[in-house]
Design an enzyme around this catalytic site. Structure first.
Site, PDB file in Angstrom:
ATOM      1  N   CYS A 178    -115.967  55.894-124.298  1.00 60.29           N
ATOM      2  CA  CYS A 178    -115.300  56.772-123.344  1.00 60.29           C
ATOM      3  C   CYS A 178    -114.127  57.457-124.026  1.00 60.29           C
ATOM      4  CB  CYS A 178    -114.830  56.006-122.106  1.00 60.29           C
ATOM      5  SG  CYS A 178    -113.497  54.836-122.459  1.00 60.29           S
ATOM      6  N   CYS A 236    -111.463  55.316-125.558  1.00 62.97           N
ATOM      7  CA  CYS A 236    -111.756  54.768-126.890  1.00 62.97           C
ATOM      8  C   CYS A 236    -111.251  55.718-127.978  1.00 62.97           C
ATOM      9  CB  CYS A 236    -113.260  54.557-127.059  1.00 62.97           C
ATOM     10  SG  CYS A 236    -113.995  53.352-125.934  1.00 62.97           S
ATOM     11  N   ASP A 288    -110.178  96.548-140.362  1.00 61.31           N
ATOM     12  CA  ASP A 288    -109.916  97.195-141.643  1.00 61.31           C
ATOM     13  C   ASP A 288    -111.144  98.057-141.950  1.00 61.31           C
ATOM     14  OD1 ASP A 288    -108.683  97.705-144.155  1.00 61.31           O
ATOM     15  OD2 ASP A 288    -110.074  96.279-145.057  1.00 61.31           O
ATOM     16  N   ASP A 302    -111.243  91.483-144.671  1.00 59.95           N
ATOM     17  CA  ASP A 302    -112.036  90.834-145.711  1.00 59.95           C
ATOM     18  C   ASP A 302    -111.622  89.401-145.959  1.00 59.95           C
ATOM     19  OD1 ASP A 302    -109.703  90.976-147.165  1.00 59.95           O
ATOM     20  OD2 ASP A 302    -110.419  92.463-148.595  1.00 59.95           O
ATOM     21  N   ASP A 313    -106.423  91.021-146.732  1.00 61.04           N
ATOM     22  CA  ASP A 313    -105.774  91.246-145.442  1.00 61.04           C
ATOM     23  C   ASP A 313    -105.127  89.973-144.898  1.00 61.04           C
ATOM     24  OD1 ASP A 313    -106.609  93.936-145.293  1.00 61.04           O
ATOM     25  OD2 ASP A 313    -108.589  93.286-144.682  1.00 61.04           O
TER      26      ASP A 313
END
Length: 823
Positions: free
Chosen positions: A103, A106, A511, A709, A713
């Site tokens: 669960c 845990c 871009d 890219d 950038d």
């Protein structure tokens, strides 16, 4: 081949071959992890471990002898190389799979306990997949100590391995089915004794017969409580010893109190017994958890699909081309090896085609459904499928250096990070159980005062009716499924918050070079200005560009290579003039290839009108001329990527504003933007200018997604709310983007937005259901309107529903492909 692993005793999957020679006998292992451990035992001269263990009258199990624990076997570099990687000078990160998670509590318990170990710097556990990412400082703590800490609280951690993960999942399902079978069988038998008591009229059943029915029900209930319910009691006891309250505490308290009361009533022949309700509750609860487990494992398989992509074996040349072919494990391949891949086989590593022509299905890695043609010199990706003809490949990268491994690491990074919405749900769930226990005790006390005969069952109903598991599963289950679906569309999620932010994106900023366009110039048009034909002009230009690595030179050479007939032009004395072009001797005169100004200085005449027209249009122009005059002009352009115009239209249809920012000439950017239907485009921008443009959009209240890219950038991508890097143009291992577009097809971005929005819709539905269920069910149980067996049904169904709702996202593939959207 033996049916079970000699080291750990788990079943060996078909097609797996990990042998180790022990006592001069070949022993089979189920995975590379067991093979590494067994080999380390043999190398360390500790074969007595196996001799002693084999003599024990118990089933084979993966248990480390004390000697091996002291040696810290899992700290050995040879053992760690398959699942541990360095993240800093002294920091290491391990991929583990946890056994025993039942669960959300845990997960919380393990995260808290591991994080408190001195030297552990980070730990994240995914509830849906049971996978853990643990980071530690190797100077302060060892991996073996971390694993021992996990064992100390009643769980087991294994090095992550796809085969082991599936075996553990199968083992969990088998154990759960047996417990479910015992509970169901016991429930049916107990009901056979309970129904006559319920249906008998007053005075028609003697006290002796009724007491006999009670004893029979007690005997049949014992296996259900002692075996089927054992995990509930074991986990509850573990939590209480650690002074924590998990979800199994109220379940065990409810089952235990109901059984104890019924046992006392049977021994004293007084009061009421509810063995039928106990067995029914256990059966329904186990049934719900089993269905939830199956659904959860199905959701996790989508994410783990990549890990199964590589084959186990490869056909390697002992010596190429006249050597024999041997069958070796893919893990034993090295860079420089030459392998043969037959049609229908999976390519075992990143490499280059050195012989043959075929096509490769890269859909699992890039989302591109069309098979890609592969010829001599082409690069291939490990994990893709060879479709039509045999290929001979030279291996370039293996193991962690492959593109597939980079993709897996980025997916694991995303799975390990928790979005804020998940952290909020986990915090609420962690406190929920404590509040539930207080409500149950208060309710029981009130009913004991108001109607003591009903107090016990109202108390049990309140304990079991509500389950924070549904609350904790609501978000991670949906995110896990969505991550798998997006990866199949070529959209790789690498950050935990990416899906949530992508769904809210209002602006997409692109871009130009390498994103909207292919990133390299292509010859678009040739115009002759002298006595040469188009083919002769192109052949002369290509000959002058011989050996050039400049993108423009390559574009001209590529175009010339496609000529049907290319005659030698007799160029000599080639000299590159930096920033200008190329000068050479041709037909006894000086010839130039380059910028119009550079060539015009040699021609001593005005530039032709076509050059001025092209310059005004923003095209890249290369002129060719000699001392005798102008010879030709070439127009080059960076071609838009295929499908980019459709991608922009699809994003606009999703009510997303699109714009372009570029450092290229404003005229060139404007032309590309106009062709693609982008209204807002700016050229001549510096990185600082792009950064400021993103900041202004954010200041206006927009949620900005930046697509670039991934390397050049990087600062601008970091400023955006969510960043997308083109997967083909960046080093995946260095990518810090939130999303990587593996397919390089911008149309998949629109699909990604659609799936992200659907994911957030499913998460909202799951959270609404979880909260609404608890708000309705708890008051009804406190009022005495919910029986214990009905509470068990509600508890199980609540968790199951959120997982099944999340699995609906797998249909998003077809929805996104059809361009539809659910808002």
């Amino acid at each position: 081949m033996s049916e079970t692993c000699y080291h750990c005793g788990l079943a060996i999957p078909a097609g797996i071959d990990f042998p180790v020679e022990i006592d001069n006998r070949r022993r089979e292992m189920c995975c590379a992890g067991c093979q590494a451990v067994a080999q380390a035992i043999v190398t360390g001269g500790l074969i007595d471990y196996y001799r002693h263990r084999d003599a024990l009258p118990e089933s084979p199990r993966e248990a480390m002898p004390q000697a091996l624990q002291e040696l810290g076997l899992f700290d050995h570099p040879d053992v760690q190389k398959n699942f541990v990687r360095p993240t800093g000078e002294h920091e290491r990160e391990a991929a583990l799979i946890l056994e025993g998670i039942t669960c959300a509590a845990c997960v919380w318990l393990n995260e808290q306990h591991i994080a408190r170990q001195s030297g552990v710097t980070a730990v994240d556990i995914n509830y849906a997949t049971r996978r853990a990412r643990v980071r530690w400082d190797e100077r302060r703590i060892k991996l073996s100590q971390i694993l021992e800490a996990i064992v100390a609280i009643g769980y087991r951690a294994h090095p992550y391995d796809v085969a082991r993960s599936e075996l553990i999942a199968r083992k969990e399902r088998k154990a759960a089915l047996w417990r479910l079978f015992v509970a169901g069988f016991g429930m049916m038998q107990v009901m056979m004794y309970a129904v006559p008591v319920y249906l008998a009229d007053e005075g028609t059943m003697s006290a002796d017969i009724e007491q006999l029915m009670r004893w029979a029900s007690l005997i049949l209930t014992l296996p259900v409580v002692l075996y089927s319910s054992a995990p509930f009691f074991a986990h509850a006891w573990r939590d209480l010893k650690l002074r924590r309250v998990g979800m199994d505490v109220p379940v065990a308290l409810g089952i235990g109190s109901a059984f104890a009361a019924s046992l006392w009533a049977t021994l004293t022949a007084s009061g009421e017994v509810y063995f039928d309700s106990v067995t029914m509750f256990v059966f329904l609860l186990l049934g719900g958890r089993f269905l939830e487990m199956v659904a959860r494992q199905k959701a996790a398989r989508g994410v783990e699909e990549l890990a199964r992509a590589l084959p186990a074996f490869a056909a390697r040349y002992t010596r190429f081309p006249d050597g024999e072919i041997e069958r070796v494990a893919v893990s034993n391949l090295a860079a420089g090896d030459v392998v043969l891949v037959s049609p229908g086989e999976v390519i075992p590593a990143d490499g280059t085609v050195i012989e043959g022509a075929s096509s490769a299905d890269e859909s699992l890695l890039t989302g591109e459904s069309r098979a890609i043609s592969k010829r001599q010199g082409d690069a291939v990706i490990g994990g893709s499928l060879n479709v039509s003809s045999p290929l001979t490949l030279k291996v370039d990268r293996v193991g962690e250096a492959t593109r597939l491994a980079s993709i897996q690491r980025l997916m694991e990074r995303a799975a390990a990070e928790k979005p804020k919405i998940v952290e909020t749900a986990d915090r609420i769930a962690a406190r929920f159980v404590s509040v539930l226990l207080l409500l149950a005790l208060a309710t029981g006390a009130w009913w004991w005062w108001a109607d003591s005969a009903q107090a016990l069952w109202v108390f049990v109903s309140v304990l079991v009716v509500s389950c924070p598991c549904a609350l904790s599963l609501a978000t991670p289950a949906a995110l896990t499924v969505a991550t798998g679906v997006l990866s199949r569309h070529g959209v790789l999620v690498t950050r935990g918050h990416a899906i949530e932010t992508l769904a809210r994106a209002t602006h997409f900023v692109f871009d130009k070079t390498g994103t909207l366009t292919e990133g390299h110039p292509v010859l678009m048009e040739t115009v002759t200005l002298g006595r040469l034909s188009d083919a002769q002009s192109l052949a002369l230009a290509a000959e002058m560009e011989t050996g050039s690595e400049h993108p423009i030179g390559r574009a001209i050479s590529v175009a010339a290579a496609e000529l049907a007939e290319r005659q030698p032009m007799g160029v000599r004395g080639i000299e590159a003039i930096t920033g200008q072009g190329i000068e050479a001797e041709w037909e006894g005169v000086t010839a130039r290839l380059g910028s119009p100004g550079f060539v015009g200085a040699l021609c001593a005449s005005e530039a032709p009108a076509v050059l001025q027209e092209w310059q005004a249009h923003g095209d890249t122009i290369v002129a060719l001329g000699s001392a005798a005059g102008w010879l030709a002009a070439f127009r080059l352009a960076d071609k838009p990527r295929a499908g980019t115009a459709e991608a922009m239209a699809a994003l606009r249809s999703l009510r997303i504003e699109v714009s372009a920012l570029s450092g290229d000439a404003p005229e060139t950017v404007a032309r590309i933007a106009n062709d693609l239907g982008i209204a807002a485009a700016s050229g001549g921008m510096t990185p600082e200018g792009k950064h400021e443009a993103i900041r202004q959009l954010q200041a206006q209240g927009g949620t900005v997604a930046m697509v670039g890219d991934g390397v050049n950038d990087a600062p601008v991508l970091a400023q955006a709310h969510v960043s997308v890097a083109m997967g083909g143009g960046t080093d995946l291992a260095r990518s810090q983007a939130d999303i990587v577009l593996l397919s390089n097809d911008l149309r998949h971005l629109a699909s990604g937005v659609t799936i992200a929005r659907r994911t957030m819709m499913v998460i909202r539905q799951n959270l609404t259901w979880a909260f609404a269920y608890n708000l309705i069910a708890i008051p009804l149980a406190m009022a005495g309107w919910v029986t214990p067996w009905l509470a068990g049904v509600g508890m199980s169904v609540s968790s199951l529903l959120v997982v099944l709702n999340a699995l609906r996202l797998q249909r998003s593939a077809s929805v996104a492909a059809n361009g539809s959207e659910t808002r």
